[in-house]
Design an enzyme around this catalytic site. Sequence first.
Site, PDB file in Angstrom:
ATOM      1  CB  ALA A 180       5.648   6.150  -2.275  1.00  0.00           C
ATOM      2  N   GLY A 229       0.823  -1.219   0.000  1.00  0.00           N
ATOM      3  CA  GLY A 229       0.000   0.000   0.000  1.00  0.00           C
ATOM      4  C   GLY A 229       0.848   1.256   0.000  1.00  0.00           C
ATOM      5  CB  CYS A 230       3.691   2.313   2.107  1.00  0.00           C
ATOM      6  SG  CYS A 230       2.793   2.232   3.681  1.00  0.00           S
ATOM      7  CB  THR A 231       5.106   0.307  -2.779  1.00  0.00           C
ATOM      8  OG1 THR A 231       6.051  -0.162  -1.808  1.00  0.00           O
ATOM      9  CG2 THR A 231       5.756   0.375  -4.141  1.00  0.00           C
TER      10      THR A 231
END
Length: 156
Positions: free
Chosen positions: A52, A47-49
Site C-alpha cells: 500500500a 506485506g500489505c502495508t
Amino acid sequence: MTGKRLEPGDEAPDFTLPDADGNLVSLSSLRGQRVIVYFYPAAMTPGCTKEACDFSDSMPDLQSAGLSVLGISPDAPAKLAKFREKEGITFPLLSDPDRSVLSAYGAYGEKMNYGKKTTGVIRSTFVVGADGKVEKAYYGVKATGHVGRLRADLGV
C-alpha cells in the site's frame, strides 16, 4: 471455491463497494480512465502495508500517467480508515467482506502459504483499461517489489 482467473481482454467484473469512509465506489464510475485494482489479504500486516505504501509513494507518477488505484481487501471500513490514517494512504481502500469481488476476479481461493494449502486472498493486481477490459492480470504477486515491476511494465 476459486473464481475463474481473468486474462487480458476479459471484461473486468464491475463492482460497488464501500470505501474506508463508507462511501460507495463503483468500478463503472471510473470508465474512461485506466484503473489499477489490487487485492490484498489484510490491512496493517507487514506485506500489505509495504504494498500500500509503495502504491501511495507512486501515486503522483501513476496519476500523471492517467492511472487511478483501488485497493480491495475483506477488511471492514473502520479498519481500512485506521490503516489509511496510520500509513498515509492516498488512494481509496475498499471493503469486500463477503469476498464476492475477490472471487469474481479469481483473487480468492486455494493458495500455498508457508508450504501449506490454505484458502484465502490471493494477492493480485489488475490493470483495467478505459474500455473496462483487463489489460494486465497478475496473480500471486509478492508485496515487496511488485509496484516497481508494475510501473516498469506500464512504463510509468
